[in-house]
Design a protein around this motif. Structure first.
Motif, PDB file in Angstrom:
ATOM      1  N   LEU A  22       8.360   1.563  -3.511  1.00 33.12           N
ATOM      2  CA  LEU A  22       7.765   0.271  -3.171  1.00 33.12           C
ATOM      3  C   LEU A  22       8.830  -0.809  -3.038  1.00 33.12           C
ATOM      4  O   LEU A  22       8.729  -1.686  -2.169  1.00 33.12           O
ATOM      5  CB  LEU A  22       6.736  -0.120  -4.230  1.00 33.12           C
ATOM      6  CG  LEU A  22       5.484   0.757  -4.334  1.00 33.12           C
ATOM      7  CD1 LEU A  22       4.568   0.242  -5.426  1.00 33.12           C
ATOM      8  CD2 LEU A  22       4.745   0.825  -3.004  1.00 33.12           C
ATOM      9  N   GLU A  23       9.836  -0.758  -3.879  1.00 35.13           N
ATOM     10  CA  GLU A  23      10.896  -1.766  -3.814  1.00 35.13           C
ATOM     11  C   GLU A  23      11.640  -1.683  -2.487  1.00 35.13           C
ATOM     12  O   GLU A  23      11.949  -2.703  -1.855  1.00 35.13           O
ATOM     13  CB  GLU A  23      11.851  -1.570  -4.985  1.00 35.13           C
ATOM     14  CG  GLU A  23      12.804  -2.738  -5.196  1.00 35.13           C
ATOM     15  CD  GLU A  23      13.532  -2.653  -6.518  1.00 35.13           C
ATOM     16  OE1 GLU A  23      14.354  -3.553  -6.775  1.00 35.13           O
ATOM     17  OE2 GLU A  23      13.297  -1.699  -7.286  1.00 35.13           O
ATOM     18  N   GLN A  24      11.928  -0.468  -2.051  1.00 37.17           N
ATOM     19  CA  GLN A  24      12.627  -0.289  -0.775  1.00 37.17           C
ATOM     20  C   GLN A  24      11.772  -0.782   0.388  1.00 37.17           C
ATOM     21  O   GLN A  24      12.256  -1.475   1.290  1.00 37.17           O
ATOM     22  CB  GLN A  24      12.967   1.200  -0.571  1.00 37.17           C
ATOM     23  CG  GLN A  24      13.927   1.779  -1.592  1.00 37.17           C
ATOM     24  CD  GLN A  24      15.350   1.327  -1.372  1.00 37.17           C
ATOM     25  OE1 GLN A  24      15.795   1.177  -0.245  1.00 37.17           O
ATOM     26  NE2 GLN A  24      16.065   1.108  -2.457  1.00 37.17           N
ATOM     27  N   LEU A  60      11.244  -4.718   3.572  1.00 36.07           N
ATOM     28  CA  LEU A  60      10.991  -4.854   5.011  1.00 36.07           C
ATOM     29  C   LEU A  60      10.107  -6.050   5.340  1.00 36.07           C
ATOM     30  O   LEU A  60       9.909  -6.369   6.515  1.00 36.07           O
ATOM     31  CB  LEU A  60      10.316  -3.581   5.546  1.00 36.07           C
ATOM     32  CG  LEU A  60      11.065  -2.254   5.378  1.00 36.07           C
ATOM     33  CD1 LEU A  60      10.192  -1.100   5.870  1.00 36.07           C
ATOM     34  CD2 LEU A  60      12.383  -2.286   6.135  1.00 36.07           C
ATOM     35  N   ALA A  61       9.578  -6.723   4.307  1.00 33.37           N
ATOM     36  CA  ALA A  61       8.592  -7.789   4.535  1.00 33.37           C
ATOM     37  C   ALA A  61       9.161  -8.978   5.294  1.00 33.37           C
ATOM     38  O   ALA A  61       8.403  -9.771   5.859  1.00 33.37           O
ATOM     39  CB  ALA A  61       8.007  -8.253   3.207  1.00 33.37           C
ATOM     40  N   ILE A 116       3.786  -6.464   5.596  1.00 38.23           N
ATOM     41  CA  ILE A 116       3.617  -5.477   4.542  1.00 38.23           C
ATOM     42  C   ILE A 116       2.557  -5.979   3.563  1.00 38.23           C
ATOM     43  O   ILE A 116       2.636  -7.115   3.103  1.00 38.23           O
ATOM     44  CB  ILE A 116       4.932  -5.236   3.773  1.00 38.23           C
ATOM     45  CG1 ILE A 116       6.115  -5.046   4.738  1.00 38.23           C
ATOM     46  CG2 ILE A 116       4.788  -4.065   2.812  1.00 38.23           C
ATOM     47  CD1 ILE A 116       6.076  -3.768   5.529  1.00 38.23           C
ATOM     48  N   VAL A 117       1.591  -5.138   3.232  1.00 40.42           N
ATOM     49  CA  VAL A 117       0.532  -5.508   2.290  1.00 40.42           C
ATOM     50  C   VAL A 117       0.517  -4.493   1.153  1.00 40.42           C
ATOM     51  O   VAL A 117       0.259  -3.303   1.380  1.00 40.42           O
ATOM     52  CB  VAL A 117      -0.848  -5.556   2.975  1.00 40.42           C
ATOM     53  CG1 VAL A 117      -1.939  -5.816   1.942  1.00 40.42           C
ATOM     54  CG2 VAL A 117      -0.869  -6.634   4.050  1.00 40.42           C
ATOM     55  N   PHE A 118       0.818  -4.965  -0.048  1.00 40.86           N
ATOM     56  CA  PHE A 118       0.733  -4.142  -1.256  1.00 40.86           C
ATOM     57  C   PHE A 118      -0.421  -4.667  -2.115  1.00 40.86           C
ATOM     58  O   PHE A 118      -0.390  -5.824  -2.549  1.00 40.86           O
ATOM     59  CB  PHE A 118       2.007  -4.223  -2.081  1.00 40.86           C
ATOM     60  CG  PHE A 118       3.186  -3.468  -1.523  1.00 40.86           C
ATOM     61  CD1 PHE A 118       3.087  -2.698  -0.377  1.00 40.86           C
ATOM     62  CD2 PHE A 118       4.413  -3.516  -2.174  1.00 40.86           C
ATOM     63  CE1 PHE A 118       4.177  -1.999   0.127  1.00 40.86           C
ATOM     64  CE2 PHE A 118       5.508  -2.827  -1.683  1.00 40.86           C
ATOM     65  CZ  PHE A 118       5.388  -2.068  -0.537  1.00 40.86           C
ATOM     66  N   CYS A 119      -1.410  -3.835  -2.356  1.00 43.54           N
ATOM     67  CA  CYS A 119      -2.522  -4.192  -3.244  1.00 43.54           C
ATOM     68  C   CYS A 119      -2.373  -3.346  -4.500  1.00 43.54           C
ATOM     69  O   CYS A 119      -2.688  -2.148  -4.485  1.00 43.54           O
ATOM     70  CB  CYS A 119      -3.860  -3.931  -2.563  1.00 43.54           C
ATOM     71  SG  CYS A 119      -4.113  -4.932  -1.073  1.00 43.54           S
ATOM     72  N   ASP A 133      11.178  -8.764  -8.163  1.00 41.90           N
ATOM     73  CA  ASP A 133      10.731  -9.946  -7.413  1.00 41.90           C
ATOM     74  C   ASP A 133      10.310  -9.601  -5.993  1.00 41.90           C
ATOM     75  O   ASP A 133       9.357 -10.174  -5.462  1.00 41.90           O
ATOM     76  CB  ASP A 133      11.845 -11.000  -7.387  1.00 41.90           C
ATOM     77  CG  ASP A 133      12.033 -11.660  -8.743  1.00 41.90           C
ATOM     78  OD1 ASP A 133      11.122 -11.545  -9.591  1.00 41.90           O
ATOM     79  OD2 ASP A 133      13.088 -12.289  -8.956  1.00 41.90           O
ATOM     80  N   VAL A 134      11.010  -8.651  -5.361  1.00 45.81           N
ATOM     81  CA  VAL A 134      10.704  -8.312  -3.967  1.00 45.81           C
ATOM     82  C   VAL A 134       9.303  -7.724  -3.846  1.00 45.81           C
ATOM     83  O   VAL A 134       8.626  -7.886  -2.813  1.00 45.81           O
ATOM     84  CB  VAL A 134      11.774  -7.332  -3.407  1.00 45.81           C
ATOM     85  CG1 VAL A 134      11.672  -5.957  -4.062  1.00 45.81           C
ATOM     86  CG2 VAL A 134      11.674  -7.227  -1.895  1.00 45.81           C
TER      87      VAL A 134
END
Length: 365
Positions: free
Chosen positions: A197-199, A203-204, A209-212, A239-240
């Protein structure tokens, strides 16, 4: 076959259900609201979703739902949830009991079932500590290594798969403005997933990019104003990730997200060795997204470069995603092929046919 299917709720899903069912004053109304939202529908058998009169469904850990039924049936005092579930099974005159929540209702519960029950099966595709499921006629799951572990404990274990929810066909036929979506848990125990997820979150700056994320209680505390004063650094998300994190999504909202995303990112957690094919894979492909997931042994119809894409290390996920988006027409065609293949291979009809075959082959109680 008089089928009784029992399931359970994620704690983080319960607030959504309570909101959706705020005006549901009966057992049937609240259950129908839940089934309409499709949370967990990949595991619900065809007669349940079709509302067949011989099929009964409940969430045995839903206190509100179960006590509505108990009141409607005139049960006295304040029965336990176990007592209510047993009463429902007896009232329904169940032949086949299929339990999606067997750690809560293990072998000790099976010993209390009324005499009408002839066959018992449960689904368990995760390690479960010292849970005793040996009284079930069969433990079902789609991870061969975990099935072997159940066999080593004395259980009969059989390969069985989630199925594509027919409602998924309503989603994902228009534009896909989201480049990458991820929905799932996040805690310090998800080490490989966290690195992935960090990698990808990096790219955001150039991609949508949507992380739920369903963060753990410790993570939520660590990121609060008070928590930042405490020595909880290891529980905070980088933080990213934290900058783009949203609340988790469930049910039809999840289908809507996946139907709006070109790519759905998936990452296994270390529980099934090299076996792959968690429910998120079925949901992503069923909604027509390109599944990008970690390499491993996937079920039929989930093939690298044919119906999905894999990465071989967390650090390679962002590279796989970027190259897929750069050559999107090719990978969009692969996503469409994936949707078609999983719909054909893992339909509700085929799931039900496999289930009835398993029932016929297991020993009666």
């Amino acid at each position: 076959m008089r089928l009784f299917q029992n399931s359970g709720l994620y704690p983080s899903y319960l607030p959504r259900l309570n909101q959706l069912a705020a005006k549901a004053s009966t057992f049937a109304a609240r259950r129908d609201v839940f089934l309409h939202d499709r949370f967990g529908a990949a595991h619900f058998l065809e007669p349940v979703l079709d509302g067949a009169p011989e099929a009964f469904f409940t969430n045995g850990d839903d206190d509100v739902l179960q006590r509505q039924w108990a009141r409607e049936q005139g049960m006295k005092a304040t029965p336990t949830l176990e007592a209510i579930l047993l009463a429902q099974i007896e009232h329904h005159r169940t032949d086949v009991f299929y339990n999606l929540d067997p750690v809560r209702y293990p072998s000790a519960f099976i010993a209390k079932l009324p005499g009408c029950v002839k066959k018992t099966l449960c689904w368990r595709a995760a390690p479960s500590g010292n849970a005793d499921l040996t009284a079930y006629g069969a433990v079902l799951g789609n991870f061969p290594s975990i099935l072997d572990a159940w066999r080593s404990k004395g259980c009969r274990a059989e390969l069985f798969f989630p199925a594509i929810d027919p409602v998924m066909e309503q989603y994902g036929h228009g534009e896909r403005p989201i480049d990458v979506a991820f929905v799932g848990g996040y805690s310090r125990h998800h080490s490989a997933r966290g690195r992935t997820l960090e990698q990808v979150a990096a790219l955001a700056a150039e991609r949508k990019i949507v992380f739920c994320l369903d963060a753990s209680r410790l993570t939520r505390l660590a990121e609060s104003a008070v928590g930042r004063l405490l020595p909880l650094q290891k529980h905070r998300r980088p933080d990213v990730i934290a900058r783009i994190a949203r609340l988790p999504l469930f049910g039809r909202d999840l289908y809507e997200l996946f139907g709006s995303a070109k790519i759905v990112l998936n990452g296994a957690i270390d529980m099934a060795g090299n076996d792959r094919g968690n429910m998120r894979c079925f949901e992503a492909m069923g909604c027509g997204s390109l599944l990008v997931s970690d390499s491993g042994n996937y079920p039929e119809a989930m093939q690298e470069g044919v119906t999905m894409r894999t990465y071989d290390a967390p650090e390679r996920a962002a590279e796989a995603i970027s190259s897929s988006l750069q050559d999107w027409p090719q990978w969009a065609a692969i996503a469409a092929s994936g949707r078609s293949r999983v719909q054909q291979t893992y339909s509700k009809a085929s799931q039900w046919a496999q289930f009835t075959d398993l029932v016929a082959r297991i020993e009666p109680c």
